[in-house]
Design a protein around this motif. Structure first.
Motif, mmCIF file in Angstrom:
data_model
loop_
_atom_site.group_PDB
_atom_site.id
_atom_site.type_symbol
_atom_site.label_atom_id
_atom_site.label_comp_id
_atom_site.label_asym_id
_atom_site.label_seq_id
_atom_site.Cartn_x
_atom_site.Cartn_y
_atom_site.Cartn_z
ATOM 1 N N GLY A 95 0.754 -1.201 -0.361
ATOM 2 C CA GLY A 95 0.103 -0.292 0.021
ATOM 3 C C GLY A 95 0.769 1.106 -0.013
ATOM 4 O O GLY A 95 0.831 2.596 -0.368
ATOM 5 N N LEU A 96 1.713 1.111 0.299
ATOM 6 C CA LEU A 96 3.229 2.619 0.929
ATOM 7 C C LEU A 96 3.356 2.738 -0.852
ATOM 8 O O LEU A 96 4.265 3.830 -0.643
ATOM 9 C CB LEU A 96 3.851 2.043 1.552
ATOM 10 N N THR A 97 3.779 1.267 -1.083
ATOM 11 C CA THR A 97 5.208 1.314 -2.510
ATOM 12 C C THR A 97 3.934 0.980 -3.381
ATOM 13 O O THR A 97 4.485 1.521 -4.824
ATOM 14 C CB THR A 97 6.116 0.258 -2.916
ATOM 15 N N VAL A 98 2.445 0.945 -3.565
ATOM 16 C CA VAL A 98 1.611 0.300 -5.143
ATOM 17 C C VAL A 98 1.785 2.231 -5.943
ATOM 18 O O VAL A 98 1.856 1.388 -7.803
ATOM 19 C CB VAL A 98 0.609 0.327 -4.772
ATOM 20 N N ALA A 99 1.984 3.014 -5.741
ATOM 21 C CA ALA A 99 1.874 4.245 -6.763
ATOM 22 C C ALA A 99 3.037 4.634 -7.415
ATOM 23 O O ALA A 99 3.908 5.283 -8.192
ATOM 24 C CB ALA A 99 1.087 5.091 -6.393
ATOM 25 N N LEU A 100 4.652 3.557 -6.657
ATOM 26 C CA LEU A 100 5.516 4.249 -7.103
ATOM 27 C C LEU A 100 6.169 2.779 -8.067
ATOM 28 O O LEU A 100 6.163 1.870 -7.411
ATOM 29 C CB LEU A 100 6.807 4.278 -5.555
ATOM 30 N N PRO A 101 7.471 2.782 -8.853
ATOM 31 C CA PRO A 101 7.603 1.847 -9.762
ATOM 32 C C PRO A 101 9.157 0.995 -9.035
ATOM 33 O O PRO A 101 8.698 1.292 -7.220
ATOM 34 C CB PRO A 101 9.853 2.728 -10.068
ATOM 35 N N GLY A 102 8.545 -0.152 -9.525
ATOM 36 C CA GLY A 102 8.741 -1.072 -8.737
ATOM 37 C C GLY A 102 10.487 -1.529 -8.115
ATOM 38 O O GLY A 102 10.528 -2.225 -6.949
ATOM 39 N N TRP A 103 11.298 -0.609 -8.876
ATOM 40 C CA TRP A 103 12.638 -0.875 -8.079
ATOM 41 C C TRP A 103 12.608 -0.040 -6.626
ATOM 42 O O TRP A 103 13.231 -0.677 -5.678
ATOM 43 C CB TRP A 103 13.793 0.133 -9.191
ATOM 44 N N VAL A 104 11.464 0.829 -6.783
ATOM 45 C CA VAL A 104 11.444 1.644 -5.243
ATOM 46 C C VAL A 104 10.958 0.357 -4.649
ATOM 47 O O VAL A 104 11.632 0.412 -2.934
ATOM 48 C CB VAL A 104 10.749 2.904 -5.455
ATOM 49 N N ALA A 105 10.063 -0.752 -4.186
ATOM 50 C CA ALA A 105 10.011 -0.949 -3.370
ATOM 51 C C ALA A 105 10.722 -2.186 -3.102
ATOM 52 O O ALA A 105 11.325 -3.102 -1.620
ATOM 53 C CB ALA A 105 7.895 -1.531 -3.797
ATOM 54 N N LEU A 106 12.023 -2.434 -4.069
ATOM 55 C CA LEU A 106 12.985 -3.034 -4.007
ATOM 56 C C LEU A 106 13.744 -3.046 -3.569
ATOM 57 O O LEU A 106 14.298 -3.611 -2.702
ATOM 58 C CB LEU A 106 13.027 -3.657 -5.616
ATOM 59 N N THR A 107 14.685 -1.599 -3.231
ATOM 60 C CA THR A 107 15.631 -1.054 -2.854
ATOM 61 C C THR A 107 14.550 -1.333 -0.569
ATOM 62 O O THR A 107 14.753 -0.328 0.184
ATOM 63 C CB THR A 107 15.784 1.089 -2.696
ATOM 64 N N VAL A 108 13.145 -0.748 -0.849
ATOM 65 C CA VAL A 108 12.769 -0.971 1.035
ATOM 66 C C VAL A 108 12.426 -1.766 1.562
ATOM 67 O O VAL A 108 13.206 -1.714 2.144
ATOM 68 C CB VAL A 108 10.810 -0.223 0.882
ATOM 69 N N ILE A 109 12.537 -3.522 0.153
ATOM 70 C CA ILE A 109 12.917 -4.284 1.135
ATOM 71 C C ILE A 109 14.534 -4.620 1.707
ATOM 72 O O ILE A 109 14.906 -4.740 2.505
ATOM 73 C CB ILE A 109 12.324 -5.438 -0.190
ATOM 74 N N LEU A 110 15.096 -4.435 0.585
ATOM 75 C CA LEU A 110 16.760 -4.110 0.372
ATOM 76 C C LEU A 110 17.186 -3.533 2.227
ATOM 77 O O LEU A 110 18.077 -4.054 2.916
ATOM 78 C CB LEU A 110 17.836 -4.108 -0.586
ATOM 79 N N VAL A 111 16.600 -1.992 1.702
ATOM 80 C CA VAL A 111 17.164 -1.265 3.276
ATOM 81 C C VAL A 111 16.605 -2.075 4.718
ATOM 82 O O VAL A 111 17.297 -1.821 5.601
ATOM 83 C CB VAL A 111 16.954 -0.231 2.904
ATOM 84 N N VAL A 112 15.338 -2.258 4.397
ATOM 85 C CA VAL A 112 14.970 -2.760 5.662
ATOM 86 C C VAL A 112 15.599 -4.466 6.581
ATOM 87 O O VAL A 112 15.924 -4.654 7.577
ATOM 88 C CB VAL A 112 13.581 -2.836 4.887
ATOM 89 N N THR A 113 15.575 -4.592 5.320
ATOM 90 C CA THR A 113 16.319 -6.455 5.391
ATOM 91 C C THR A 113 17.729 -5.662 6.356
ATOM 92 O O THR A 113 18.240 -6.407 7.307
ATOM 93 C CB THR A 113 16.674 -7.263 4.370
#
Length: 589
Positions: A477-495
């Motif tokens: 829900g937080l990243t749905v309107a953003l490019p896919g690479w943003v969600a990928l970066t979020v997962i990487l940084v959170v991990t």
């Protein structure tokens, strides 16, 4: 939210909080969380111990045994002996030893790779006249980065590969990690060699090991007079009063002849000389308590017998010594070694050494029998820094390498699963005595096995209850309107942030289902998200507790907590910058 979801989220919240607190060892915390899940009805009792038979757990155990075999056979020494030259510049030295460390870590446990190369790095620093702190953090980081290259490079990779198999029916293959992992490792080691080492304080003065060895000066002989309380007692009987006064009994001289070893079974008589090691204050206390006289001034050296030697060892985070003093564990009586000094964060502890609680990362100066020191350090879960008594049979180096390569090739060619191939290699190691049968189970890091065995069913319950989908839906829900690479970066940084405070295996177990769920919610390929979890779970450089390698260099390098952040933050940023594009190229959304 259902009862199962709320309960599991609460269990994981307590689990994470307790792990960050760090007062209770991670395997005990994880096992307690598993039992809590069963008692509260959110983990089926029939599946409670399924994690101990999980392929990921088996592979981790087998990789640890193979790592021991490669170490014992001298396969690593054959490489380092020909490449490492202390006369090279720091940049070249880091590229050489860091490159070797990364290659080794790709195919063996990265903790084992660091344990093999750390003494080499320390000795090279001493020969070059520089502090070990200049290069130890670089070496540790290089061995961590090397683990990104293959599926067996680190437990996190094995866990992610196994999770993919559960979800899609096909695990990541042996070298599926290589394209992204090689890029990250090359970029990270290049940064460390050119600029990163300059961010580490070069603390002047002698190293912790040199300072510890200076304690040797306080060796002297005490004369057993006619009224001494020591008369009629064995040397072993005197260990307790010696410990009480912070004194080490290291030998007995009779009629001008030094008796072998400590002569613990010998009965002390008038005119004997007790060889002791301690500070001048401790010597005075012990001499007064036992009615002993001084043979000379404190500092008069008594030569050690030929079967005694010193060894420096760094305390592992799973050591049975943690939180206990040498007196608490009866180090001398139970193991036959004396603790002569402790170095902690570059500061040498010389007073009341045997009553000082030991911490992970401490460097210990030990004195004991030359033939047994190596096995004693292994039993205590300590890594030798300089001296080890383990016999290396170099004639089996090529055989150990060939057996391991054969096991890997069987997996790569699809002839056998990786777990079976490694299992065959382990059996061959035992058959050819590369890993002696008596040491087979000692090679396995059991706290990691318990951690995986406990967390895998908990992670499965988190997923089947829908809690993972719930968390992933929130991120989507937080990243749905953003490019896919943003969600990928979020997962990487959170991990990556989680891994800086948690064990990387635990991080992978928790993050992999969330990453897969996020990819499913965004209707994109889950493979790049799982790859991001594998990268992020291993790249923990900000704290000494994030990765075991970071902790092992804490004492030998004399580092402080802030040193890790200063060095690790730019390194983690570089990994994010290079890994996201690399993942998108080799694993498109």
């Amino acid at each position: 939210m259902s009862y199962e979801q709320i309960t599991l989220i609460c269990i994981f919240a307590v689990l994470l909080g307790t792990l960050v607190w760090g007062r209770i060892r991670y395997d005990i915390v994880s096992f307690a969380a598993l039992l809590a899940g069963v008692v509260l009805g959110v983990v089926p009792a029939r599946e409670a111990f399924s994690g101990f038979g999980h392929e990921a757990t088996i592979i981790v155990a087998l990789v640890l045994v193979v790592s021991t075999g490669l170490s014992r056979s001298g396969a690593v020494e054959l490489v380092t002996r020909r490449v490492i030259d202390s006369s090279h510049s720091i940049t070249r030295h880091i590229l050489e030893i860091g490159g070797i460390g990364a290659i080794l870590s790709a195919f063996m446990n990265n903790v084992a790779a660091l344990a093999l190369l750390m003494p080499v790095d320390i000795q090279a620093a001493q020969k070059a006249g520089r502090a070990p702190s200049a290069t130890l953090m670089a070496l540790s980081s290089a061995t961590i980065l090397g683990g990104l290259i293959t599926v067996i490079g680190t437990p996190a990779n094995i866990i992610v590969a196994s999770y993919r198999a559960e979800m899609t029916g096909t695990p990541f293959a042996m070298f599926d990690y290589a394209p992204v992992g090689l890029i990250c490792a090359a970029a990270g080691i290049g940064f460390i060699a050119l600029f990163g080492w300059r961010l580490i304080p070069q603390r002047s003065g002698s190293s912790a090991i040199t300072e510890l060895k200076a304690i040797e000066d306080f060796v002297t002989e005490l004369v057993v007079g006619p009224k001494s309380a020591a008369i009629g007692q064995t040397v072993r009987d005197l260990l307790a009063p010696a410990d009480d006064n912070d004194v080490s009994l290291i030998g007995l001289v009779r009629k001008g002849r030094r008796l072998p070893g400590r002569a613990l079974a010998e009965e002390v008589g008038e005119g004997d000389l007790l060889v002791v090691q301690a500070s001048t204050e401790a010597l005075n206390r012990f001499a007064g308590a036992m009615g002993l006289d001084f043979q000379g001034k404190a500092g008069t050296a008594a030569p050690l017998s030929s079967d005694m030697s010193f060894a420096e060892a760094v305390v592992n985070r799973d050591s049975r010594l943690l939180g206990r003093s040498a007196n608490d564990v009866q180090l001398l009586r139970a193991y036959g070694v004396s603790l002569l000094g402790i170095s902690r964060n570059g500061r040498t502890i010389k007073q009341r050494v045997r009553r000082t609680p030991i911490q992970a990362g401490d460097v210990l100066l030990l004195l004991g029998n030359s033939e047994s020191l190596g096995s004693v350090m292994a039993r205590l879960d300590c890594l030798p820094l300089v001296t080890t008594a383990t016999v290396t049979d170099h004639s089996k180096a090529m055989l150990s390498i060939g057996l391991f390569v054969g096991a890997v090739m069987l997996s790569v060619l699809g002839l056998l699963p990786l777990s079976i191939g490694l299992g065959i290699a382990v059996l061959a190691y035992v058959f050819f005595d590369i890993v002696p049968l008596r040491e087979l189970y000692d090679a396995i890091e059991w706290p990691i096995i318990v951690l995986l065995g406990a967390l895998i069913p908990l992670g499965g319950a988190l997923e089947t209850s829908g809690a993972t989908a719930l968390i992933a839906g929130g991120l989507a829900g937080l990243t749905v309107a953003l490019p896919g690479w943003v969600a990928l970066t979020v997962i990487l940084v959170v991990t990556m942030m989680l891994s800086d405070i948690l064990n990387n295996a635990a991080t992978a177990v928790i993050a992999a289902p969330i990453a897969y769920g996020l990819a499913t919610a965004l209707e994109v390929n889950p493979d790049p998200f799982l790859m991001a979890v594998a990268i992020g779970a291993s790249c923990a450089f900000l704290t000494p507790i994030g990765h075991q390698n970071n902790l092992l260099i804490l004492g030998p390098g004399g580092y402080r907590f802030t040193d890790y952040f200063r060095f690790g933050l730019p390194l983690e940023l570089i990994i994010v910058v290079v890994s996201v594009p690399a993942i998108l190229v080799f694993w498109p959304l």
